[in-house]
Design an enzyme around this catalytic site. Structure first.
Site, PDB file in Angstrom:
ATOM      1  N   ARG A 164       0.820  -1.220   0.000  1.00 52.20           N
ATOM      2  CA  ARG A 164       0.000   0.000   0.000  1.00 52.20           C
ATOM      3  C   ARG A 164       0.851   1.266   0.000  1.00 52.20           C
ATOM      4  O   ARG A 164       0.441   2.293   0.542  1.00 52.20           O
ATOM      5  CB  ARG A 164      -0.971   0.030   1.190  1.00 52.20           C
ATOM      6  CG  ARG A 164      -1.790  -1.229   1.380  1.00 52.20           C
ATOM      7  CD  ARG A 164      -2.661  -1.559   0.215  1.00 52.20           C
ATOM      8  NE  ARG A 164      -3.383  -2.827   0.424  1.00 52.20           N
ATOM      9  CZ  ARG A 164      -4.108  -3.422  -0.516  1.00 52.20           C
ATOM     10  NH1 ARG A 164      -4.212  -2.903  -1.718  1.00 52.20           N
ATOM     11  NH2 ARG A 164      -4.722  -4.550  -0.266  1.00 52.20           N
ATOM     12  N   ASN A 167       2.475  -7.519   8.181  1.00 57.62           N
ATOM     13  CA  ASN A 167       2.342  -8.875   7.632  1.00 57.62           C
ATOM     14  C   ASN A 167       3.727  -9.480   7.421  1.00 57.62           C
ATOM     15  O   ASN A 167       4.679  -8.766   7.095  1.00 57.62           O
ATOM     16  CB  ASN A 167       1.664  -8.847   6.255  1.00 57.62           C
ATOM     17  CG  ASN A 167       0.210  -8.433   6.337  1.00 57.62           C
ATOM     18  OD1 ASN A 167      -0.438  -8.595   7.369  1.00 57.62           O
ATOM     19  ND2 ASN A 167      -0.305  -7.901   5.245  1.00 57.62           N
ATOM     20  N   LYS A 223       0.320  -7.650  14.444  1.00 51.88           N
ATOM     21  CA  LYS A 223      -0.931  -7.968  13.749  1.00 51.88           C
ATOM     22  C   LYS A 223      -1.067  -9.475  13.858  1.00 51.88           C
ATOM     23  O   LYS A 223      -0.229 -10.215  13.341  1.00 51.88           O
ATOM     24  CB  LYS A 223      -0.853  -7.546  12.282  1.00 51.88           C
ATOM     25  CG  LYS A 223      -2.032  -8.024  11.431  1.00 51.88           C
ATOM     26  CD  LYS A 223      -1.930  -7.500   9.986  1.00 51.88           C
ATOM     27  CE  LYS A 223      -3.080  -7.989   9.132  1.00 51.88           C
ATOM     28  NZ  LYS A 223      -3.013  -7.454   7.749  1.00 51.88           N
ATOM     29  N   GLU A 252      -6.406 -11.478   8.778  1.00 62.43           N
ATOM     30  CA  GLU A 252      -6.083 -11.576   7.350  1.00 62.43           C
ATOM     31  C   GLU A 252      -4.960 -12.565   7.086  1.00 62.43           C
ATOM     32  O   GLU A 252      -4.006 -12.278   6.358  1.00 62.43           O
ATOM     33  CB  GLU A 252      -5.727 -10.191   6.799  1.00 62.43           C
ATOM     34  CG  GLU A 252      -6.849  -9.187   6.971  1.00 62.43           C
ATOM     35  CD  GLU A 252      -6.576  -7.817   6.372  1.00 62.43           C
ATOM     36  OE1 GLU A 252      -5.414  -7.422   6.269  1.00 62.43           O
ATOM     37  OE2 GLU A 252      -7.567  -7.142   6.021  1.00 62.43           O
ATOM     38  N   ARG A 311      -2.504  -4.557  17.592  1.00 63.48           N
ATOM     39  CA  ARG A 311      -3.557  -4.010  16.723  1.00 63.48           C
ATOM     40  C   ARG A 311      -4.900  -4.680  16.966  1.00 63.48           C
ATOM     41  O   ARG A 311      -4.991  -5.918  17.037  1.00 63.48           O
ATOM     42  CB  ARG A 311      -3.164  -4.163  15.254  1.00 63.48           C
ATOM     43  CG  ARG A 311      -1.908  -3.403  14.901  1.00 63.48           C
ATOM     44  CD  ARG A 311      -1.508  -3.668  13.476  1.00 63.48           C
ATOM     45  NE  ARG A 311      -2.095  -2.754  12.535  1.00 63.48           N
ATOM     46  CZ  ARG A 311      -2.583  -3.115  11.352  1.00 63.48           C
ATOM     47  NH1 ARG A 311      -2.627  -4.377  10.988  1.00 63.48           N
ATOM     48  NH2 ARG A 311      -3.056  -2.203  10.532  1.00 63.48           N
ATOM     49  N   LYS A 353      -7.829   1.114  14.575  1.00 63.25           N
ATOM     50  CA  LYS A 353      -8.073   1.913  13.366  1.00 63.25           C
ATOM     51  C   LYS A 353      -9.207   2.890  13.641  1.00 63.25           C
ATOM     52  O   LYS A 353     -10.124   2.575  14.393  1.00 63.25           O
ATOM     53  CB  LYS A 353      -8.421   1.015  12.182  1.00 63.25           C
ATOM     54  CG  LYS A 353      -7.228   0.220  11.657  1.00 63.25           C
ATOM     55  CD  LYS A 353      -7.501  -0.441  10.307  1.00 63.25           C
ATOM     56  CE  LYS A 353      -6.281  -1.222   9.860  1.00 63.25           C
ATOM     57  NZ  LYS A 353      -6.410  -1.834   8.518  1.00 63.25           N
ATOM     58  N   ASP A 371     -12.044  -0.242   7.827  1.00 64.69           N
ATOM     59  CA  ASP A 371     -10.676  -0.234   7.324  1.00 64.69           C
ATOM     60  C   ASP A 371     -10.348   1.045   6.574  1.00 64.69           C
ATOM     61  O   ASP A 371     -10.396   1.057   5.351  1.00 64.69           O
ATOM     62  CB  ASP A 371     -10.504  -1.451   6.394  1.00 64.69           C
ATOM     63  CG  ASP A 371      -9.045  -1.689   6.031  1.00 64.69           C
ATOM     64  OD1 ASP A 371      -8.177  -1.031   6.611  1.00 64.69           O
ATOM     65  OD2 ASP A 371      -8.800  -2.546   5.171  1.00 64.69           O
ATOM     66  N   GLU A 377      -5.043   4.458  15.013  1.00 69.14           N
ATOM     67  CA  GLU A 377      -4.266   4.202  13.797  1.00 69.14           C
ATOM     68  C   GLU A 377      -4.978   4.825  12.608  1.00 69.14           C
ATOM     69  O   GLU A 377      -6.181   4.643  12.430  1.00 69.14           O
ATOM     70  CB  GLU A 377      -4.117   2.689  13.582  1.00 69.14           C
ATOM     71  CG  GLU A 377      -3.364   2.334  12.316  1.00 69.14           C
ATOM     72  CD  GLU A 377      -3.150   0.826  12.129  1.00 69.14           C
ATOM     73  OE1 GLU A 377      -3.176   0.074  13.131  1.00 69.14           O
ATOM     74  OE2 GLU A 377      -2.974   0.393  10.984  1.00 69.14           O
ATOM     75  N   GLU A 388      -4.482   4.594   0.712  1.00 67.30           N
ATOM     76  CA  GLU A 388      -4.888   3.298   0.153  1.00 67.30           C
ATOM     77  C   GLU A 388      -6.282   3.329  -0.477  1.00 67.30           C
ATOM     78  O   GLU A 388      -6.468   2.914  -1.612  1.00 67.30           O
ATOM     79  CB  GLU A 388      -4.829   2.243   1.254  1.00 67.30           C
ATOM     80  CG  GLU A 388      -5.346   0.887   0.800  1.00 67.30           C
ATOM     81  CD  GLU A 388      -5.317  -0.159   1.899  1.00 67.30           C
ATOM     82  OE1 GLU A 388      -4.770   0.107   2.987  1.00 67.30           O
ATOM     83  OE2 GLU A 388      -5.856  -1.260   1.659  1.00 67.30           O
ATOM     84  N   TRP A 437     -15.282 -10.875   3.123  1.00 72.00           N
ATOM     85  CA  TRP A 437     -14.522  -9.760   3.696  1.00 72.00           C
ATOM     86  C   TRP A 437     -15.377  -8.788   4.500  1.00 72.00           C
ATOM     87  O   TRP A 437     -14.853  -7.961   5.247  1.00 72.00           O
ATOM     88  CB  TRP A 437     -13.767  -9.006   2.596  1.00 72.00           C
ATOM     89  CG  TRP A 437     -12.698  -9.845   1.996  1.00 72.00           C
ATOM     90  CD1 TRP A 437     -12.811 -10.659   0.909  1.00 72.00           C
ATOM     91  CD2 TRP A 437     -11.368 -10.016   2.484  1.00 72.00           C
ATOM     92  NE1 TRP A 437     -11.628 -11.302   0.672  1.00 72.00           N
ATOM     93  CE2 TRP A 437     -10.715 -10.927   1.624  1.00 72.00           C
ATOM     94  CE3 TRP A 437     -10.651  -9.483   3.563  1.00 72.00           C
ATOM     95  CZ2 TRP A 437      -9.389 -11.333   1.815  1.00 72.00           C
ATOM     96  CZ3 TRP A 437      -9.337  -9.871   3.740  1.00 72.00           C
ATOM     97  CH2 TRP A 437      -8.717 -10.783   2.890  1.00 72.00           C
TER      98      TRP A 437
END
Ligand code: GCW
Length: 859
Positions: free
Chosen positions: A189, A231, A308, A312, A345, A386, A391, A413, A419, A567
């Site tokens: 991103r 990630n 994290k 995901e 997170r 977040k 998101d 966050e 993005e 999702w």
């Protein structure tokens, strides 16, 4: 902007060749990673009398040395005077940098504030033995450095310094940027080129950019930088990598920016070779303790780690039936002896939800999982939330979790990288969005509890808290677009002081970056301030979130991409209505996660703020908004309005011609031209999609009718063949033409005979610019070529809405192209590699300049 910037060839098609060459050269210089890109330019003629031309550090710390060097450089640049770095007091005036204690020792008879909060500073202008003395005093060395930058900001923004006497301290202790850089040098991103930290599996040899970045960060009060993606973080704990990370920490240290890293919760297994990564397993605990010790041996001031997990596809404690608190606390106890913190997170959710389950709701996840753990986290854990429950959407409500944790440190966050908000190709100033979230009063315990006070730790008396900005800067001009740097700037300023207004920050940034002339500041600030809602106006509506391709690039329109998958970014549209019912009474119950007053507001459609209506309610298309308009009519209106507003951004920018740096002017002009075209792609996609779905016509007759539009599929085609596009709404009428790339076929053509009124017009060509290959297009009239251009941009994917681009020919003098009935318009496309010169339509439109001219002619 990526490989093949939007500017250049297309836009300057009528400029003489020699000018083109110089623009190209200038264009590439604008994108090199230079030190002064961003706001630390220190140029211009600012007041010089109040600032002495000698600067002295009172102590020996590295940070004070950095502060002195910066003051020298900054004062010299902004005032045009030469500034000395002095070792001892001078007889003339001087500026001094030090801690409060050092100032007291050096100037014993001076009244010095007794106490300033951590990392704060005091700026004072006074006289000492008849000479001007400017004091930059920090509560510690960090404060002194921040104070130096603050003083320079005041000079560069022409603040009155004659009676300078200011005390400031940061509102919250954690003010970090997170980078999502991968070990191979890519950035998840990120839209500003490759990593400044990593390349080819290791830390880069040359870390000059890292030091420069740290300087930029320090200048706005940022004190931490997490350098790797959340990630796939395991490789970062390999011994060789830790050495490299220590070099990064060294590179940032002179600017007081502490290194943080993301860690993979499965590292004990992946890196340590243990059989398990169960956080409650004693071997796992011991492994973490040893690993963290090993890191601190090399990086004694590591700020902490970010996690994290169970999100995901990332491993997490859930694999062992353990909670996020179990995982966070193991890390916390390993970090505590070294003073490090864990940013855990709250972005934990199931991405395999059942669309047919009307109670399933991703928005609920963070609160459902973390609220019951309140009070179970160690004191050096901060839950990183977040701003919204989904998101980083352009429109979503604030996360209710902020009000749900009373005995837990919290950080907000947000994303500096755009993005979901146009990926730096669209101008979107984010401070107004962030401010809205920071100022939102959640009314926890039925009292005033704005989010900013919660994350400052004040509302619930927590020791830690802060703001994290996911920044993803790269080597191509940091964020890849000069105007996007206002967002990096604004993040730091708001983390330092969330009470600043978005307007004030915009003005500060503009003055330091673009110019201080009142008309320049007014124009740029107006553009910045309107840009977020402009983007919202053409990309989604009433809280549906951005209607983008959510399973891929997150860039162009793709309305169904969010529906019917696991999702959970659903908006649940059908022929009858749209929206997620998140009420307690009939929906998923998400509204009930807010404290009672806010929950009540969201429970009813009548009291839910317009901009979030469909986030909370499923309503018929004919539902009447407070304005009296139906939802469907609002959809038509707002998307036409949004596209017009995007075009207006370009018009506003055009008024700056000759008043600002010409390179910046051209660069941004080209970007805004692209944005205006892409806003039309968005508008048409959303409008035609919902027109078809609802069958309800636009009361103003625009949807589905495009006067002046000549579809490629209706043209006389040579070599081109007609294909359906996916998603269908991304092309006008759902079809485009694609050049058959059989070997003999070098070019393909589409021809139309003009049947409209005679006059001067712009001719816009809507084509698709695929990632690989550089197709070429030529527009001709009656056999004469009038302009050609290259499809040379680098868009995030090959999906139609991502790549659909508009080239507008306005004639050699910008006053339009002469057309009369019977003229033959022709577009020739030359494919290249896997780019088959795809064409959607041409649009004959009014030329504003010639329309204005004929209007002034009079009868
Ligand atoms: O917005 C999503 C992004 C992912 C990202 C994730 C997260 C790093 O699309 O790329 O993963 O959020 O915040 O973890």
């Amino acid at each position: 902007m990526a490989k093949k910037r939007i500017a250049a060839r297309r836009i300057f098609d009528f400029l003489p060749a020699f000018l083109l060459v110089s623009l190209f050269v200038a264009g590439s210089a604008a994108h090199a990673q230079t030190e002064d890109q961003a706001w630390l330019r220190y140029t211009g003629a600012h007041e010089r009398t109040s600032i002495p031309a000698s600067v002295r550090a009172l102590g020996n710390s590295v940070l004070e040395q950095s502060a002195v060097r910066e003051l020298q450089r900054g004062i010299a640049g902004t005032t045009g005077t030469t500034v000395m770095a002095a070792a001892n007091a001078t007889n003339a005036g001087e500026a001094v940098v030090g801690t409060l204690d050092e100032v007291r020792a050096a100037f014993p008879s001076l009244q010095v504030p007794a106490h300033i909060a951590a990392h704060g500073f005091w700026l004072k202008r006074t006289l000492w033995h008849g000479h001007p003395l400017v004091i930059v005093a920090g509560s510690n060395e960090h404060g002194a450095l921040f104070g130096a930058f603050d003083l320079l900001r005041r000079i560069a923004t022409d603040a009155d310094l004659t009676h300078l006497d200011a005390i400031e301290a940061p509102a919250m202790p954690i003010r970090w940027v997170d980078e999502w850089d991968n070990v191979d040098g890519t950035i998840t991103r990120g839209y500003g080129g490759r990593s400044i930290f990593f390349e080819g599996g290791k830390v880069r040899d040359n870390l000059t950019d890292v030091t420069t970045y740290a300087r930029l960060l320090a200048s706005v009060g940022v004190n931490g930088c997490n350098v790797n993606n959340v990630n796939d973080a395991a490789p970062f704990l390999e011994p060789g990598m830790i050495k490299g990370l220590a070099r990064i920490a060294d590179a940032m240290r002179p600017w007081g920016v502490r290194l943080a890293i993301s860690v993979d919760i499965a590292s004990p297994q992946k890196v340590g070779g243990l059989k398990t990564f169960d956080p409650l397993d004693p071997d796992v605990k011991a492994w973490w303790a040893a690993k963290i010790d090993e890191i601190y041996q090399q990086i004694p001031d590591l700020a902490g780690v970010t996690v994290k997990a169970d999100s995901e596809g990332q491993p997490g404690p859930a694999s062992y039936g353990r909670s996020p608190a179990d995982a966070a606390n193991v890390l916390a106890s390993a970090l505590a002896p070294h003073g490090g913190v864990v940013l855990y997170r709250a972005f934990v959710y199931n991405n395999h939800l059942d669309y047919n389950d009307m109670k399933a709701d991703r928005a609920r996840a963070a609160y459902d999982i973390f609220q019951p753990l309140d009070g179970h986290f160690a004191p050096n854990v901060i839950v990183q939330i977040k701003y919204g429950p989904i998101d980083f959407q352009a429109e979503e409500p604030v996360s209710p979790l902020f009000a749900g944790l009373h005995q837990t440190n919290e950080a907000m966050e947000l994303q500096i990288t755009q993005e979901y908000l146009g990926q730096q190709r669209h101008l979107v100033y984010l401070a107004p969005l962030w401010k809205e979230k920071l100022d939102f009063d959640l009314r926890a315990e039925d009292r005033s509890t704005p989010v900013k006070k919660i994350i400052e730790g004040k509302t619930f008396s927590q020791p830690l808290g802060g703001m994290i900005g996911v920044s993803c800067v790269g080597r191509d001009g940091w964020l890849g677009a000069p105007m996007a740097m206002a967002n990096l700037y604004a993040f730091g300023r708001l983390a330092w002081n969330p009470n600043l207004s978005a307007e004030q920050i915009a003005a500060e940034w503009t003055k330091q970056t673009i110019g201080t002339k009142p008309e320049v500041v007014a124009t740029v600030d107006k553009m910045l301030m309107q840009s977020w809602q402009t983007y919202v106006h053409y990309t989604g509506f009433l809280g549906t979130q951005t209607l983008t391709d959510i399973t891929g690039s997150h860039y162009g329109p793709n309305i169904e991409a969010s529906e019917r998958n696991g999702w959970g970014q659903w908006h649940r549209d059908d022929a009858k209505g749209i929206g997620m019912d998140r009420t307690v009474a009939t929906g998923t119950g998400f509204a009930g996660q807010y404290p009672p007053e806010v929950a009540k507001m969201y429970e009813s459609a009548a009291t839910t703020p317009h901009r979030q209506l469909l986030f909370f309610h499923h309503l018929p298309w004919t539902y009447k908004l407070h304005s009296g308009k139906t939802i469907i009519q609002y959809v038509y209106d707002i998307h036409y309005q949004g596209a017009a507003e995007a075009a207006q951004l370009g018009d506003e920018w055009a008024t700056l011609k000759g008043k600002i740096d010409p390179q910046l002017y051209e660069d941004e002009r080209a970007r805004l031209e692209y944005q205006a075209g892409h806003a039309i792609v968005w508008r048409d996609a959303i409008v035609q999609y919902f027109l078809k779905e609802t069958g309800i016509p636009d009361a103003l007759g625009r949807a589905g009718h495009y006067p002046g539009r000549l579809e490629a599929e209706d043209a006389r085609l040579t070599g081109y063949k007609i294909v359906d596009i996916k998603p269908w709404e991304d092309a006008s009428g759902g079809k485009i033409v694609v050049c058959d790339q059989s070997p003999a076929q070098k070019t393909c053509t589409a021809e139309w005979t003009y049947t409209g009124k005679p006059g001067r017009f712009n001719i816009a060509v809507q084509y698709l610019d695929l990632r690989d290959g550089v197709a070429h297009f030529t527009l001709g009239i009656n056999g004469t070529e009038i302009v050609s251009w290259a499809a040379d941009a680098l868009f995030p994917s090959n999906l139609a809405g991502d790549t659909s681009t508009r080239f507008t020919a306005r004639g050699p003098d910008g006053r339009g192209i002469e057309l009369k009935p019977g003229d033959v318009l022709r577009v020739e496309g030359a494919p290249d590699a896997s780019d088959p010169a795809e064409l959607d339509y041409i649009q004959i439109e009014r030329n504003a300049a010639s329309a204005a001219k004929s209007a002034t002619k009079g009868p």
